[in-house]
Scaffold this active site. Sequence first.
Site, PDB file in Angstrom:
ATOM      1  CG  HIS A   1      -2.099  -0.941   1.026  1.00 20.00           C
ATOM      2  ND1 HIS A   1      -2.853  -1.399   2.087  1.00 20.00           N
ATOM      3  CD2 HIS A   1      -2.622  -1.525  -0.082  1.00 20.00           C
ATOM      4  CE1 HIS A   1      -3.797  -2.215   1.641  1.00 20.00           C
ATOM      5  NE2 HIS A   1      -3.674  -2.310   0.332  1.00 20.00           N
TER       6      HIS A   1
ATOM      7  CG  HIS B   1      -3.379  -5.154  -7.891  1.00 19.65           C
ATOM      8  ND1 HIS B   1      -3.032  -3.895  -7.465  1.00 19.65           N
ATOM      9  CD2 HIS B   1      -4.315  -5.598  -7.017  1.00 19.65           C
ATOM     10  CE1 HIS B   1      -3.726  -3.580  -6.382  1.00 19.65           C
ATOM     11  NE2 HIS B   1      -4.506  -4.595  -6.099  1.00 19.65           N
TER      12      HIS B   1
END
Length: 422
Positions: free
Chosen positions: A257, A392
Amino acid sequence: MTGDSTNAYFGSWLNAPTHHLWLQTEGLRLLAFAKASKVEQGFANLDARGYLPAGAVAETMNTARMTHSFAMAHVQGIPGCLELVEHGVSALLGPLRDAKYGGWYAVAEHRDGNTGKAAYLHAFVALAASSALRAGVASADELLAKAVAVIEEHFWSEEEGALRESFARDWTEEEAYRGANSNMHGTEAFLALADATGDSRWLERALEIVERVIHGHAANNDFAVIEHFDRNWQPLPDYNVDNPADGFRPYGTTPGHAYEWARLVLHLEAALQRAGYAAPDWLLHDAVGLFDSACRYAWNVDGAPGLVYTLDWQNKPVVRPRLHWVHAEAAATAAALLKRTGAQRYEVWYRRFWDFIDRRFIDREHGSWHHELDANNVPAATIWAGKPDLYHAYQAVCLPQVGLAPSLTAALVELSTVPSVM
């Protein structure tokens, strides 16, 4: 440009046509695998060999992410993807949507018993709608309007300058929790909404989120992203200490993150400048800090290459498996920082991450990427089973080919637009 520029001898993969061809080829491989996830009510999770397990059901997260990804593919000129975008939009307007109270279930017709409404999921619906609109899907404007209305009415807090986390089905019983993850994907969605609607308020809101979560908290925590907060935005450092490997709310910090936030911060800076705003100087500073912190503490920290999933508050590994999405985000963020600064060290990291992905994650036997490797870099499935995620990896192969603004699908449209020859 700031920082040391990449010298001519070293060169840059980002300027190499063959590298772009490699990225595009890998993207086609990923898309071919993911198409099998289509089910009647949306898109479902695939197993490790690319098959739908018995009883597979459509999920809002996967459907929204697939819709966004196939929309990107369509605007790139890849045949067979438009009908998949249309299918995703229809599912998000149909069985995945709560027709009575508004908003979206986690699973089609809430078959898992979970009727709650989560900001995380609604951010992806908004992203999917924005991308589907760029792809020219007729009903995308309806989906976009519904997603915006729900975010405006229930999730966006003007007072907090951030997203509320979740509610019961009828929008009562608000969860006494605030999450960095949902607000991170809210930031991503807001960048796309700004492009899709032409409304710069979404950029202002994205900046408010970043200023709170990153500049206000992470920057004062050695650029380790604090993930969990109470309703008053006070950190909850022991959250999920007994369930440290949670797939969405793990204990401690999540280096993946930090990379993802760093990239979004750079996209926000570029979007603000493109819209005529004076972007704060601290945006670049914070993006660099996030990237450096994640590299310093997560790469090769336990004697094996790769990035661990989570760290404790002393920056020691807690959950050591390597997840594919973490490495996808690391590669994409290295590319973004290289574009923004020209500093050679980001080229080094960019190559390092892609070399690792190529060697360890790409599954050339069964397709797509292994979603998880254990601490010895052997394929595993303790956190994520199968290969449900296209988002992703596909973004990772697309992002190095475009600029930092506009948002990704809009940028791919611009890249694909060739002036007419009169």
